[in-house]
Write a protein that holds these residues in place. Structure first.
Motif, PDB file in Angstrom:
ATOM      1  N   THR A   1       1.083   0.637  28.371  1.00 11.52           N
ATOM      2  CA  THR A   1       2.102  -0.294  27.874  1.00 11.52           C
ATOM      3  C   THR A   1       1.460  -1.326  26.953  1.00 11.52           C
ATOM      4  OG1 THR A   1       3.492   0.034  29.827  1.00 11.52           O
ATOM      5  CG2 THR A   1       3.845  -1.991  28.573  1.00 11.52           C
TER       6      THR A   1
ATOM      7  N   ILE B   1      10.245  -2.513  27.514  1.00 12.77           N
ATOM      8  CA  ILE B   1      11.032  -3.416  28.370  1.00 12.77           C
ATOM      9  C   ILE B   1      11.348  -2.704  29.669  1.00 12.77           C
ATOM     10  CG2 ILE B   1      13.193  -4.685  28.577  1.00 12.77           C
ATOM     11  CD1 ILE B   1      11.582  -5.809  26.334  1.00 12.77           C
TER      12      ILE B   1
ATOM     13  N   ASP C   1       6.726  -1.101  15.506  1.00 11.13           N
ATOM     14  CA  ASP C   1       7.889  -1.989  15.339  1.00 11.13           C
ATOM     15  C   ASP C   1       9.164  -1.495  16.001  1.00 11.13           C
ATOM     16  OD1 ASP C   1       6.406  -3.883  14.096  1.00 11.13           O
ATOM     17  OD2 ASP C   1       6.958  -3.296  12.077  1.00 11.13           O
TER      18      ASP C   1
ATOM     19  N   MET D   1      11.428  -1.552  20.076  1.00  8.89           N
ATOM     20  CA  MET D   1      11.573  -1.992  21.462  1.00  8.89           C
ATOM     21  C   MET D   1      12.192  -0.823  22.222  1.00  8.89           C
ATOM     22  SD  MET D   1      13.478  -5.381  23.019  1.00  8.89           S
ATOM     23  CE  MET D   1      13.871  -5.836  21.365  1.00  8.89           C
TER      24      MET D   1
ATOM     25  N   LYS E   1       7.237  -2.554  21.931  1.00 11.65           N
ATOM     26  CA  LYS E   1       7.420  -3.348  23.133  1.00 11.65           C
ATOM     27  C   LYS E   1       8.210  -2.550  24.155  1.00 11.65           C
ATOM     28  CE  LYS E   1       8.961  -7.847  24.781  1.00 11.65           C
ATOM     29  NZ  LYS E   1       7.730  -8.300  25.368  1.00 11.65           N
TER      30      LYS E   1
ATOM     31  N   GLY F   1       2.719  -2.334  18.259  1.00  7.13           N
ATOM     32  CA  GLY F   1       3.994  -2.929  17.857  1.00  7.13           C
ATOM     33  C   GLY F   1       5.193  -2.356  18.568  1.00  7.13           C
TER      34      GLY F   1
ATOM     35  N   LEU G   1       2.081  -1.920  22.953  1.00  6.42           N
ATOM     36  CA  LEU G   1       2.371  -3.245  22.416  1.00  6.42           C
ATOM     37  C   LEU G   1       1.434  -3.587  21.257  1.00  6.42           C
ATOM     38  CD1 LEU G   1       4.073  -5.794  22.535  1.00  6.42           C
ATOM     39  CD2 LEU G   1       2.494  -6.677  24.278  1.00  6.42           C
TER      40      LEU G   1
END
Length: 121
Positions: free
Chosen positions: A110, A121, A88, A90, A119, A117, A114
């Motif tokens: 990557t 960028i 959870d 980013m 992400k 959880g 994901l």
């Protein structure tokens, strides 16, 4: 005037997380991994659940991205307690250390993050 080289800061790669208490885990960095900086992408050994630097060509869990080292840790002389962003969150992919992973291996890692959880960028 002497120049100063600044190293990575703890959690510098984080863009956001649901809750630090939930997103981060206290963990063990496996003996012999050496000194790793914040943002190192980690695999998790299936034998004992200890974290290791991601090694896409490895086995036993080292080949699957399972988390990101939150702050510097050194396991040169034995297992080291560390903090791992495990879910959870980013993160800024440009601030991650993928080790010796190739571009296609980074794409795979990557996707693995994901699935956990995290992400990128």
């Amino acid at each position: 005037m002497p120049s100063i080289t600044e190293t990575r800061h703890a959690g510098e790669f984080l863009l956001g997380e649901w809750d630090a208490i939930y997103s981060q885990d206290a963990a063990i960095l496996f003996n012999g991994e050496g000194a790793l900086l914040p943002g190192a992408v980690l695999g998790k050994r299936t034998a004992d659940g200890k974290y290791v630097a991601l090694n896409p060509g490895g086995s036993g869990g080292a080949e699957v991205a399972a988390g990101i080292l939150f702050e510097a840790a050194d396991s040169s002389t034995g297992d080291a307690v560390c903090v791992v962003v495990a879910r959870d969150a980013m993160v800024n992919g440009k601030l991650l250390d993928w080790g010796a992973a190739s571009a296609p291996q980074i794409v795979t890692a990557t996707a693995e993050l994901l699935a956990a959880g995290i992400k990128v960028i």
